[in-house]
Design a protein around this motif. Structure first.
Motif, PDB file in Angstrom:
ATOM      1  N   TYR A 176      47.059  51.903  38.832  1.00 46.65           N
ATOM      2  CA  TYR A 176      46.880  52.628  40.061  1.00 46.65           C
ATOM      3  C   TYR A 176      46.534  53.925  39.628  1.00 46.65           C
ATOM      4  CZ  TYR A 176      48.587  48.241  41.934  1.00 46.65           C
ATOM      5  OH  TYR A 176      48.793  47.080  42.129  1.00 46.65           O
ATOM      6  N   PHE A 177      45.396  54.541  40.262  1.00 46.33           N
ATOM      7  CA  PHE A 177      45.071  56.046  40.281  1.00 46.33           C
ATOM      8  C   PHE A 177      45.263  56.754  41.288  1.00 46.33           C
ATOM      9  CE2 PHE A 177      43.038  53.434  36.845  1.00 46.33           C
ATOM     10  CZ  PHE A 177      43.467  54.214  35.620  1.00 46.33           C
ATOM     11  N   THR A 178      45.103  57.992  41.249  1.00 53.33           N
ATOM     12  CA  THR A 178      45.017  58.783  42.791  1.00 53.33           C
ATOM     13  C   THR A 178      43.584  58.911  43.623  1.00 53.33           C
ATOM     14  OG1 THR A 178      44.479  60.901  41.469  1.00 53.33           O
ATOM     15  CG2 THR A 178      46.898  60.461  41.831  1.00 53.33           C
ATOM     16  N   GLU A 179      42.620  58.299  42.965  1.00 55.80           N
ATOM     17  CA  GLU A 179      41.491  58.080  43.520  1.00 55.80           C
ATOM     18  C   GLU A 179      40.959  56.755  42.805  1.00 55.80           C
ATOM     19  OE1 GLU A 179      39.545  61.758  42.909  1.00 55.80           O
ATOM     20  OE2 GLU A 179      38.326  61.139  41.162  1.00 55.80           O
ATOM     21  N   LYS A 180      39.880  55.909  43.419  1.00 55.70           N
ATOM     22  CA  LYS A 180      39.226  55.192  42.977  1.00 55.70           C
ATOM     23  C   LYS A 180      38.414  55.423  41.517  1.00 55.70           C
ATOM     24  CE  LYS A 180      36.502  51.213  44.956  1.00 55.70           C
ATOM     25  NZ  LYS A 180      35.541  50.908  46.128  1.00 55.70           N
ATOM     26  N   PRO A 181      38.814  54.380  40.567  1.00 52.97           N
ATOM     27  CA  PRO A 181      38.013  54.652  39.379  1.00 52.97           C
ATOM     28  C   PRO A 181      36.813  54.449  39.362  1.00 52.97           C
ATOM     29  CG  PRO A 181      40.132  53.101  39.142  1.00 52.97           C
ATOM     30  CD  PRO A 181      39.560  53.266  40.558  1.00 52.97           C
ATOM     31  N   ALA A 182      35.931  55.076  38.533  1.00 57.11           N
ATOM     32  CA  ALA A 182      34.406  55.169  38.583  1.00 57.11           C
ATOM     33  C   ALA A 182      33.998  53.784  38.166  1.00 57.11           C
ATOM     34  CB  ALA A 182      33.908  56.187  37.338  1.00 57.11           C
ATOM     35  N   SER A 183      32.883  53.575  38.692  1.00 55.60           N
ATOM     36  CA  SER A 183      32.184  52.091  38.665  1.00 55.60           C
ATOM     37  C   SER A 183      31.832  51.843  37.343  1.00 55.60           C
ATOM     38  CB  SER A 183      30.949  52.087  39.599  1.00 55.60           C
ATOM     39  OG  SER A 183      29.976  53.103  39.212  1.00 55.60           O
ATOM     40  N   ASN A 184      31.668  52.726  36.435  1.00 58.35           N
ATOM     41  CA  ASN A 184      31.553  52.512  34.792  1.00 58.35           C
ATOM     42  C   ASN A 184      32.688  52.806  33.884  1.00 58.35           C
ATOM     43  OD1 ASN A 184      31.299  55.131  35.195  1.00 58.35           O
ATOM     44  ND2 ASN A 184      29.714  55.445  34.026  1.00 58.35           N
ATOM     45  N   ALA A 185      33.821  53.016  34.707  1.00 57.22           N
ATOM     46  CA  ALA A 185      35.204  53.103  33.873  1.00 57.22           C
ATOM     47  C   ALA A 185      35.442  51.639  32.923  1.00 57.22           C
ATOM     48  CB  ALA A 185      36.421  53.303  34.795  1.00 57.22           C
ATOM     49  N   HIS A 186      36.047  52.007  31.841  1.00 59.43           N
ATOM     50  CA  HIS A 186      36.364  50.872  31.066  1.00 59.43           C
ATOM     51  C   HIS A 186      37.885  50.913  30.818  1.00 59.43           C
ATOM     52  CE1 HIS A 186      36.662  52.060  26.736  1.00 59.43           C
ATOM     53  NE2 HIS A 186      36.563  53.364  27.208  1.00 59.43           N
ATOM     54  N   PHE A 187      38.314  49.435  30.444  1.00 56.70           N
ATOM     55  CA  PHE A 187      39.696  49.266  30.313  1.00 56.70           C
ATOM     56  C   PHE A 187      39.840  48.188  29.161  1.00 56.70           C
ATOM     57  CE2 PHE A 187      39.048  50.477  34.659  1.00 56.70           C
ATOM     58  CZ  PHE A 187      39.964  51.423  35.175  1.00 56.70           C
ATOM     59  N   THR A 188      40.788  48.519  28.437  1.00 53.85           N
ATOM     60  CA  THR A 188      41.121  47.371  27.469  1.00 53.85           C
ATOM     61  C   THR A 188      42.523  47.092  27.276  1.00 53.85           C
ATOM     62  OG1 THR A 188      41.460  48.888  25.648  1.00 53.85           O
ATOM     63  CG2 THR A 188      39.277  48.160  25.982  1.00 53.85           C
ATOM     64  N   VAL A 189      42.809  45.823  26.810  1.00 55.16           N
ATOM     65  CA  VAL A 189      44.139  45.492  26.631  1.00 55.16           C
ATOM     66  C   VAL A 189      44.201  44.786  25.119  1.00 55.16           C
ATOM     67  CG1 VAL A 189      46.144  43.995  27.150  1.00 55.16           C
ATOM     68  CG2 VAL A 189      44.714  44.904  28.951  1.00 55.16           C
ATOM     69  N   THR A 190      45.081  45.405  24.295  1.00 58.35           N
ATOM     70  CA  THR A 190      45.042  44.885  23.038  1.00 58.35           C
ATOM     71  C   THR A 190      46.547  44.388  22.445  1.00 58.35           C
ATOM     72  OG1 THR A 190      45.899  47.318  22.195  1.00 58.35           O
ATOM     73  CG2 THR A 190      43.455  46.777  22.135  1.00 58.35           C
ATOM     74  N   GLY A 191      46.651  43.610  21.689  1.00 60.07           N
ATOM     75  CA  GLY A 191      47.920  42.800  21.377  1.00 60.07           C
ATOM     76  C   GLY A 191      48.356  43.394  20.140  1.00 60.07           C
ATOM     77  N   PRO A 192      49.556  42.786  19.855  1.00 61.93           N
ATOM     78  CA  PRO A 192      50.221  43.060  18.509  1.00 61.93           C
ATOM     79  C   PRO A 192      49.484  43.339  17.154  1.00 61.93           C
ATOM     80  CG  PRO A 192      51.661  41.628  19.482  1.00 61.93           C
ATOM     81  CD  PRO A 192      50.185  41.617  20.183  1.00 61.93           C
ATOM     82  N   ALA A 248      41.815  62.937  23.211  1.00 66.29           N
ATOM     83  CA  ALA A 248      41.816  61.624  22.331  1.00 66.29           C
ATOM     84  C   ALA A 248      40.644  61.114  22.015  1.00 66.29           C
ATOM     85  CB  ALA A 248      42.652  60.436  23.095  1.00 66.29           C
ATOM     86  N   SER A 249      40.417  60.235  21.026  1.00 57.68           N
ATOM     87  CA  SER A 249      39.169  59.793  20.955  1.00 57.68           C
ATOM     88  C   SER A 249      38.946  58.720  21.878  1.00 57.68           C
ATOM     89  CB  SER A 249      39.241  59.168  19.431  1.00 57.68           C
ATOM     90  OG  SER A 249      40.139  58.020  19.457  1.00 57.68           O
ATOM     91  N   PRO A 250      37.338  58.197  22.062  1.00 56.99           N
ATOM     92  CA  PRO A 250      37.156  57.372  23.067  1.00 56.99           C
ATOM     93  C   PRO A 250      37.771  55.897  22.562  1.00 56.99           C
ATOM     94  CG  PRO A 250      35.003  58.444  22.115  1.00 56.99           C
ATOM     95  CD  PRO A 250      36.281  59.090  21.370  1.00 56.99           C
ATOM     96  N   VAL A 251      38.247  55.396  23.636  1.00 56.12           N
ATOM     97  CA  VAL A 251      39.095  54.065  23.601  1.00 56.12           C
ATOM     98  C   VAL A 251      38.187  53.221  23.330  1.00 56.12           C
ATOM     99  CG1 VAL A 251      40.719  52.589  24.554  1.00 56.12           C
ATOM    100  CG2 VAL A 251      40.898  55.206  25.339  1.00 56.12           C
ATOM    101  N   PRO A 252      38.172  52.215  22.317  1.00 53.46           N
ATOM    102  CA  PRO A 252      37.214  50.913  22.083  1.00 53.46           C
ATOM    103  C   PRO A 252      37.422  50.143  23.302  1.00 53.46           C
ATOM    104  CG  PRO A 252      38.986  51.036  20.536  1.00 53.46           C
ATOM    105  CD  PRO A 252      39.261  52.288  21.261  1.00 53.46           C
ATOM    106  N   GLY A 253      36.571  49.367  23.664  1.00 55.03           N
ATOM    107  CA  GLY A 253      36.679  48.537  24.734  1.00 55.03           C
ATOM    108  C   GLY A 253      35.344  47.845  25.574  1.00 55.03           C
ATOM    109  N   ALA A 254      35.403  47.175  26.345  1.00 54.54           N
ATOM    110  CA  ALA A 254      34.508  46.598  27.205  1.00 54.54           C
ATOM    111  C   ALA A 254      34.340  47.111  28.590  1.00 54.54           C
ATOM    112  CB  ALA A 254      34.380  45.183  27.157  1.00 54.54           C
ATOM    113  N   VAL A 255      33.218  47.143  29.085  1.00 54.58           N
ATOM    114  CA  VAL A 255      32.776  47.551  30.460  1.00 54.58           C
ATOM    115  C   VAL A 255      32.428  46.349  30.952  1.00 54.58           C
ATOM    116  CG1 VAL A 255      31.732  49.029  32.048  1.00 54.58           C
ATOM    117  CG2 VAL A 255      32.490  49.965  30.004  1.00 54.58           C
ATOM    118  N   THR A 256      33.402  45.938  32.092  1.00 52.80           N
ATOM    119  CA  THR A 256      33.116  44.775  33.013  1.00 52.80           C
ATOM    120  C   THR A 256      32.127  44.905  33.908  1.00 52.80           C
ATOM    121  OG1 THR A 256      34.842  44.899  34.221  1.00 52.80           O
ATOM    122  CG2 THR A 256      35.135  43.756  32.273  1.00 52.80           C
ATOM    123  N   GLY A 257      31.501  43.908  34.629  1.00 49.76           N
ATOM    124  CA  GLY A 257      30.806  44.020  35.789  1.00 49.76           C
ATOM    125  C   GLY A 257      31.530  44.402  37.097  1.00 49.76           C
TER     126      GLY A 257
END
Length: 288
Positions: free
Chosen positions: A61-77, A193-202
């Motif tokens: 949850y952010f203080t404003e709506k994330p950008a449409s081309n934002a990207h998010f990742t979830v990595t495991g152990p 920080a360095s760019p976070v690896p991950g995919a940008v979804t539709g």
């Protein structure tokens, strides 16, 4: 009225009282000022918590709506990704408002944000127990880079990946990286920080929501001014304690107040004390 002497004990008690007052005021204030607009306000799960049941998605949850081309990742152990796309969610009211700064007539003023705008990151499966990290990279409405991560411990049961699913390997969009790198060169402290690896979804191609404010560059931390005030006050009190009290003898008059001065004796009074004379009368001569 006599003043109480300043002792080291009094100095210590006053300093402790000032520190306690400053701490109380800081606890009553909202969250610390944001380093950039559109910052992360809260998450589900919270960072540092333990998750004991498999979740379908992680909410950021952010203080404003994330950008449409934002990207998010979830990595495991093991370091492999388990995210399966993201989408906008329903905004919710924050339990604790977040404070950011914006410029009005050349002066930075605080603004409180009470609403969180979520990005819901789907989790394909939970392959193992251990530490999971949800990372994000976006651009705020004022051009600031919004990046960071949420780390939590998963201790629930393991789940299998969906049929035909493969771990994503693509990185951030080129347009997003251009915005982040372009603003980072102008404001080095915005993204460290360095760019976070991950995919940008539709995600839906909508413009980011929220007000447009300017970041306060090089601002002082909110606790610095009260701390400096306490140090200055303590120094003044210590200097006053080292001064010796003014001697009372210097200001004490020669005679006690209220005691009249003794008048000089007259010639008649002096003659009355001579031998052979009577007080108040002439000298009596004897017969020959």
């Amino acid at each position: 009225m006599r003043s109480r002497p300043v002792t080291a004990r009094n100095v210590l008690s006053r300093t402790v009282a000032a520190l306690a007052a400053t701490l109380a005021v800081s606890l009553l204030l909202p969250a610390a000022p944001a380093s950039a607009h559109g910052q992360l306000a809260t998450s589900t799960p919270l960072t540092g918590t333990v998750v004991r049941e498999p979740l379908e998605r992680v909410g950021l949850y952010f203080t404003e709506k994330p950008a449409s081309n934002a990207h998010f990742t979830v990595t495991g152990p093991s370091g492999s990704r388990v995210d399966n796309g993201w989408s906008y969610g329903e905004p919710k009211r924050l339990d604790k408002p977040v404070q950011e700064y914006f410029m009005v007539n050349g002066v930075f003023e605080p603004r409180l944000y009470h609403t969180g705008f979520p990005a819901m990151v789907a989790v394909a499966h939970w392959p193992a127990k251990g530490r999971y990290t949800a990372s994000y990279l976006s651009v705020a409405s004022d051009g600031e880079a919004v990046r960071g991560s949420v780390t939590f411990d998963y201790q629930g049961r393991t789940t299998a990946a969906p049929a035909g699913w493969t771990a994503p390997t693509d990185g951030p969009a080129a347009t997003l990286l251009a915005l982040v790198e372009g603003h980072s060169s102008a404001s080095p402290g915005a993204a460290g920080a360095s760019p976070v690896p991950g995919a940008v979804t539709g995600a839906p191609a909508t413009e980011p929501a929220g007000a447009s404010q300017t970041r306060k560059e090089g601002g002082l931390p909110p606790w610095l001014v009260p701390a400096l005030v306490i140090v200055v006050v303590a120094a003044i009190v210590l200097v006053a304690a080292r001064r010796r009290p003014v001697s009372r003898a210097a200001g004490t008059p020669a005679r006690r107040s209220g005691t009249p001065a003794r008048a000089p004796r007259t010639p008649a009074q002096r003659s009355g004390n001579r031998p052979g004379t009577r007080a108040g009368g002439p000298t009596k001569r004897g017969r020959r």
